[in-house]
Design an enzyme around this catalytic site. Structure first.
Site, PDB file in Angstrom:
ATOM      1  N   GLY A 100       0.711  -1.107   0.051  1.00 30.38           N
ATOM      2  CA  GLY A 100      -0.042  -0.011   0.020  1.00 30.38           C
ATOM      3  C   GLY A 100       0.766   1.165   0.086  1.00 30.38           C
ATOM      4  CB  SER A 101      -0.037   4.371   1.602  1.00 33.34           C
ATOM      5  OG  SER A 101      -1.032   4.787   1.080  1.00 33.34           O
ATOM      6  CB  THR A 102       4.835   1.165   3.183  1.00 32.24           C
ATOM      7  OG1 THR A 102       4.365   0.161   2.109  1.00 32.24           O
ATOM      8  CG2 THR A 102       4.038   1.244   4.355  1.00 32.24           C
TER       9      THR A 102
END
Length: 324
Positions: free
Chosen positions: A251-253
């Site tokens: 995801g956003s990592t």
């Protein structure tokens, strides 16, 4: 040969396993000499009283013990890896037909530290989880072979061991393993993770600490914790190294990698601005959305607000090579 098969019985016990160290050669898993209790049922006259006496010392069901002692088998295990206190109390009873078999038991001196990474072994000395399982063939020592001799009535009357031969083979076979884990960093990571899980009432948590120059894993923490010295007292789900076994989308990592690539490419600074299309941006047949519509955002703000559209715009501006 036929005669030998009738009066000799081979008993195999696990040899001494190799040591597991952290990167600084601190011991994480060791094997210690222990004793296991066994019995020759045909040599025990009053099985009920023996079962009663042993049950009290060993904290085992008297019924379960009596069933073993009434077995038609020549040899039965009573309890593997007894404590020194149990051993001395059983020896004091001086019971006929009870034998004391030398063996090895796995011990984890740091208790819960890196438990899911290390894993544990079973009573037979074979690895069941973690590094102990994955590198079992490397860590495992040569099995010790014990020959039990019995007379025509099935009563054991002597035993001989191939100890010297086995110990020499063990030295050649059992290998030690040095992990990239740093015991101190592992402790700090587990403490911080445990506090975060408690603070946010989470069901579980994972934390990995890596050396950015080499990718070496310096710590790999999992919550809930468990103690591999007594793994049976903990739920099975706590044994699992979630950081390795549980797949999940990053995801956003991944946006941090995009931002790093943009900065290292030299084409962007933290204040470079990108138009974020007020929340909708079409790429081919797909439409990228943001949770909140936004217009112009700097690279720093794209990371701050975790803008999907902003990250796409950044990648389009720098191209695939810097990201790779």
């Amino acid at each position: 040969e036929r005669a030998a098969n009738q009066y000799a019985k081979d008993l195999v016990t696990a040899g001494k396993r190799g040591v597991i160290y952290d990167r600084n050669h601190h011991e994480m898993a060791v094997s210690i000499g222990t004793t296991s209790l066994a019995a020759y049922p045909s040599r025990i006259q009053d099985k009920r009283s023996v079962a009663r006496a042993l049950a009290k010392i060993l904290d085992i069901s008297q019924r379960k013990l009596a069933k073993k002692l009434n077995s038609q088998r020549t040899f039965v295990w009573i309890k593997r890896h007894v404590s020194p206190k149990e051993l001395s109390e059983v020896k004091a009873l001086d019971l006929n037909g009870i034998d004391f078999i030398p063996s090895y038991s796995r011990f984890y001196p740091n208790k819960t530290l890196a438990a899911q990474v290390l894993g544990f072994t079973g009573t037979d000395g074979h690895g069941l989880e973690g590094v102990e399982y994955y590198y079992d063939k490397m860590l495992r020592g040569q099995d010790n072979s014990l020959v039990i001799l019995k007379d025509a009535l099935g009563r054991g009357f002597a035993k001989e061991t191939k100890a010297a031969e086995a110990s020499a083979a063990t030295a050649d076979q059992a290998k030690n393993i040095v992990l990239s884990i740093d015991r101190t960093i592992q402790f700090i990571a587990e403490k911080a993770l445990g506090e975060a899980v408690e603070q946010f009432s989470a069901k579980s948590g994972m934390a990995i600490v890596m050396d950015p120059q080499t990718g070496a894993i310096l710590a790999m923490a999992n919550v809930p914790f468990f103690n591999p010295n007594a793994f049976g007292r903990f739920p099975r789900e706590s044994w699992r190294n979630r950081a390795i076994t549980d797949p999940f989308e990053p995801g956003s990592t991944m946006k941090i990698f995009t931002a790093s690539a943009a900065l290292e490419s030299g084409t962007c600074t933290p204040s470079t601005i990108f138009y974020c299309e007020n929340g909708e941006y079409r790429i081919g047949r797909n439409v990228i959305h943001d949770t909140h519509p936004r217009g112009w955002l700097s690279l720093q703000q794209i990371v701050k607000y975790s803008s999907n559209i902003g990250v796409v715009k950044v990648i389009e501006s720098i191209g695939p090579d810097p990201l790779y």
